[in-house]
Design an enzyme around this catalytic site. Structure first.
Site, PDB file in Angstrom:
ATOM      1  N   HIS A 128      -0.645  11.748   6.285  1.00 31.35           N
ATOM      2  CA  HIS A 128       0.077  10.734   6.084  1.00 31.35           C
ATOM      3  C   HIS A 128      -0.833   9.561   6.914  1.00 31.35           C
ATOM      4  CE1 HIS A 128       3.843   8.204   7.381  1.00 31.35           C
ATOM      5  NE2 HIS A 128       3.121   7.791   7.970  1.00 31.35           N
ATOM      6  N   HIS A 162      -2.598   5.924   5.126  1.00 37.23           N
ATOM      7  CA  HIS A 162      -2.593   4.220   5.960  1.00 37.23           C
ATOM      8  C   HIS A 162      -4.097   3.521   5.849  1.00 37.23           C
ATOM      9  CE1 HIS A 162       1.380   4.487   6.518  1.00 37.23           C
ATOM     10  NE2 HIS A 162       1.311   4.573   7.246  1.00 37.23           N
TER      11      HIS A 162
END
Length: 442
Positions: free
Chosen positions: A214, A218
């Site tokens: 995850h 970003h």
């Protein structure tokens, strides 16, 4: 400028959000909610004077809308429960599915370095897990990731509790699990994990692979997703990591930044086939694009490194590792797989990167690393004086070929996300394209 204290904002919550109605939320709950909205739903560029209050109801509605909750602007139990879930520390209020301005890495190899490890897992376990997390992305885009052990990497990674050198200290167990910066110079892409969490590789506690993947989204330029099934959904949820691949929503998002990458491509009975992992996409002139599992069509083949069609015999050849199959339509011919050395490759060749049949010469070109071979389909032998270098003999297409196919008289050579439309007769590049153009529906 007057700063709003937790106490004053709590009073505002009771007045503005409860609207005189009974509420089961305590003053502590309201403080939790205000802190949550301030961190994840407030415009950091906004200023609040003594006469202008933060628009708490608007922020709460934005949060409820993002998570698919009933949009009431009231602090109900479902909203509060969602706020208390473990989550990523990156804001949810960006205006795009990507960070504003769509920052991304420009180079083809992105380096990373782990400067501080957690004591809850061995260094080997952490290194292996971080590698797997990056591989989820390198499997679907034209980026490679390389771990370095000294100096400054593009993405610097650490595990540390509470204050750890930036302006966003961690908050202890649960709450914020980790955070990462968008791509860019200096601290761009840097990723931090809260070492107060109980990091594991299992379903219990916090699974490092899922959180790392995850955060690296970003670090590659992805913002949070509203899709609860997406890896980039802001709150943590365990899913089985055995054979885990990037969910569709995340794959589309990262490929929009970096382009699609396929393992192999070929024309096949006047249609184009694109292979990636265990699937292929079939694109017809009139029938559009459809996706299929490779094994559902050819049960003995689970993935494809290279492929080419020998249209004169209505046969296609599919390569994986040191083996290849001959197929006719949905049928695998008897006697296969066979070793690639039947073509005359030396023993040091372990896999074929790409292959394409050139009708005008009756030759099949095989690409391996920075070199290529020419196979004479008439004599069923390799041509002499091969291999030769790709860069020297195919000027303009680069030094490597990941996938190749023929379409309407042109050869198409892919290297990463870029593709060259090549005129074989004149030995010149006609134009450059992106792989995305062939699979723009996915």
């Amino acid at each position: 400028m007057e700063h709003w204290t937790a106490l004053s904002l709590t009073l505002i919550w009771f007045l503005a959000l409860c609207d005189g109605a009974p509420t089961t939320a305590s003053p502590e709950d309201h403080q939790i909610a205000e802190a949550y909205l301030s961190q994840f739903y407030r415009d950091k560029n906004a200023t609040f004077s003594g006469r202008i209050l933060p628009n708490l109801e608007k922020e709460l509605k934005a949060m409820q809308d993002f998570f698919g909750l009933e949009v009431t602007g009231k602090l109900d139990s479902n909203t509060l429960e969602t706020m208390k879930l473990p989550r990523c520390g990156v804001t949810d209020v960006a205006r795009y599915g990507h960070f504003q301005g769509k920052p991304k890495w420009k180079q083809s190899v992105v380096t990373y370095r782990i400067t501080e490890y957690t004591s809850q897992l061995s260094k080997r376990e952490v290194d292996t897990t971080i590698t797997k997390a990056f591989q989820l992305y390198s499997d679907v885009i034209a980026l490679d990731f390389k771990q370095i052990y000294n100096g400054t990497a593009d993405i610097m990674i650490l595990f540390k509790a509470e204050y750890h050198g930036d302006f966003y200290p961690f908050d202890g167990p649960n709450g914020v699990l980790a955070h990462a910066n968008a791509p860019g110079p200096e601290q761009g892409g840097d990723t931090h994990f809260d070492d107060d969490e109980r990091w594991t590789l299992r379903s219990r506690d916090i699974n490092l692979l899922l959180v790392a993947a995850h955060e690296f989204g970003h670090a590659l330029g992805l913002e949070h997703s509203k899709d609860p099934l997406a890896l980039m959904y802001p709150t943590y949820r365990y899913v089985n990591t055995n054979g885990y691949t990037l969910p569709r929503d995340d794959r589309i998002g990262v490929q929009a930044l970096y382009g699609k990458l396929f393992d192999a491509a070929t024309s096949f009975r006047r249609q184009l086939y694109f292979f990636k992992n265990g699937y292929y996409w079939k694109k017809g002139f009139y029938s559009g694009l459809s996706m299929h599992e490779i094994k559902s069509t050819w049960p003995t083949i689970d993935s494809v490194d290279a492929a080419y069609e020998f249209r004169d015999r209505d046969i296609s050849f599919l390569f994986k590792g040191q083996q290849y199959w001959a197929v006719k339509g949905n049928t695998t011919l008897l006697g296969y797989p066979k070793p690639i050395y039947k073509f005359g490759f030396p023993k040091y060749v372990r896999k074929i990167d790409a292959a394409v049949y050139v009708k005008s010469t009756k030759r099949t070109l095989f690409f391996v690393g920075t070199k290529y071979w020419s196979f004479n389909e008439r004599t069923v032998q390799m041509d002499r004086d091969f291999p030769k270098t790709i860069r020297r003999n195919f000027p303009g297409i680069g030094s490597r070929v990941d996938a190749a196919f023929e379409n309407y008289g042109y050869l198409y050579f892919s290297e990463g996300s870029r593709q060259s439309e090549y005129n074989f007769t004149s030995r010149r590049v006609n134009r450059f394209l992106l792989n995305n153009g062939w699979l723009d529906c996915y």
